[in-house]
Scaffold this active site. Structure first.
Site, PDB file in Angstrom:
ATOM      1  N   LYS A 278     -86.449 -16.359 -11.317  1.00  0.00           N
ATOM      2  CA  LYS A 278     -85.416 -16.577 -10.518  1.00  0.00           C
ATOM      3  C   LYS A 278     -84.344 -17.336 -10.933  1.00  0.00           C
ATOM      4  CE  LYS A 278     -88.563 -15.476  -6.640  1.00  0.00           C
ATOM      5  NZ  LYS A 278     -89.165 -15.752  -5.503  1.00  0.00           N
TER       6      LYS A 278
ATOM      7  N   TYR B   3     -91.435 -22.898  -3.346  1.00  0.00           N
ATOM      8  CA  TYR B   3     -91.791 -22.354  -2.003  1.00  0.00           C
ATOM      9  C   TYR B   3     -91.741 -23.323  -0.996  1.00  0.00           C
ATOM     10  CZ  TYR B   3     -93.599 -19.132  -5.679  1.00  0.00           C
ATOM     11  OH  TYR B   3     -93.773 -18.120  -6.521  1.00  0.00           O
TER      12      TYR B   3
END
Length: 310
Positions: free
Chosen positions: A67, A245
């Site tokens: 990402k 996260y």
């Protein structure tokens, strides 16, 4: 201050027992086959030398570490105004694959590029005529970053296939975003690129090189400017707030370095100028994950490394 191989070997020995406290990512069938006791680390030091220990040569898939690479590519290609018109830059306390904030946010766009919705939106921006072209351009960007040949940037076809067949939630995120005008294009094509992007293979040294580039404001150890200073700073900031996260806040407190994890057990981290660890790049592999999806032993190694090099 350079990190030594002996220091890394001591970290591996000290932290490998933590692997029994985690579990591999079983929701992706191919990743469920990983050996949970594997643990490796590589560091690219301030002087550009590499040191490593443990399973540092083992090849693994980037997963969500990809990402930050796709984000760098679209930022370099289209600029931050365009990219952040489609995806936000705010952290979220929700799980990485949650759809909740998309329904609650007005205008409807992903909160940041590190959650799945945001990463999918970024992947939809990749330049190229079709899925194959988009993937090849991304592979070439990675080859340029790591100073390797294009044919050395490969993806694990079995992992990509496994993810493609089990990624209906990501399809749902894409259809939701397309309905609201956040993305354009064919959903299956975007999923094809995304699953192959996540399945690109690397090892701890490759991750350490990525971390080194970001810690040096976009320059390789040889001095090539491969990402702009501005974009490198943006990526480090997003890694700090969103890279681990919904454990990003705790990671920032306990470790204090910009980091990005993947459910393969990968972690890439960058040194910071107010640490003796400035200009370091760190790459870790440990497929046993904690409940948040981060390498349990890998996170512990980073915590101890920072404590010993304050």
């Amino acid at each position: 201050m350079n990190v030594t191989q002996q220091q890394l070997e001591e970290l591996i020995a000290e932290c490998r027992p933590y692997t029994v406290l985690g579990q591999v990512a079983s929701y992706i069938p191919e990743l469920a086959k990983s050996e949970p006791t594997q643990l490796g680390i590589a560091v690219c030091n301030a002087d550009g030398t590499f040191v490593s220990a443990g399973d540092a040569e083992t090849m693994f898939t980037l997963q969500s570490v990809s990402k930050i690479i796709t984000l760098a590519f679209v930022l370099e290609t289209f600029g931050e105004d365009y990219v952040f018109s489609k995806v936000g830059m705010e952290p979220t306390g929700d799980a990485f694959n949650s759809i909740a904030k998309l329904e609650e946010t007005i205008p409807t766009k992903p909160l940041n590029p590190m959650i799945n919705a945001g990463a999918l939106a970024v992947t939809s921006m990749l330049p190229g005529e079709d899925a194959a072209d988009k993937l090849n351009q991304l592979r070439q960007f990675i080859a340029d970053l790591l100073d390797i040949e294009l044919d050395m940037v490969k993806y694990d076809a079995e992992v990509a296939k496994s993810e493609f067949e089990t990624t209906d939630l990501n399809r749902a995120l894409l259809y939701f975003m397309r309905y609201h005008g956040v993305i354009e294009g064919n959903v299956e094509e975007i999923i094809d690129v995304y699953t192959k992007q996540c399945a690109i293979l690397t090892n701890c040294k490759g991750l350490a090189m990525m971390g080194k580039i970001l810690s040096q404001s976009g320059k390789t150890p040889s001095g090539r400017q491969v990402i702009s200073r501005r974009n490198a700073r943006i990526i480090r900031a997003i890694m700090t707030t969103c890279g681990m996260y919904d454990a990003s806040g705790e990671f920032s407190v306990q470790v204090g370095l910009p980091g990005k994890s993947g459910v393969s057990g990968a972690i890439v981290a960058c040194g910071r100028s107010d640490f003796d660890m400035a200009d370091l790049g760190i790459g870790i592999f440990g497929p046993a994950l904690d409940l948040k999806g981060n390498s349990i032993a890998g996170t512990k190694m980073l915590e101890l490394l920072v404590q010993r090099h304050p």
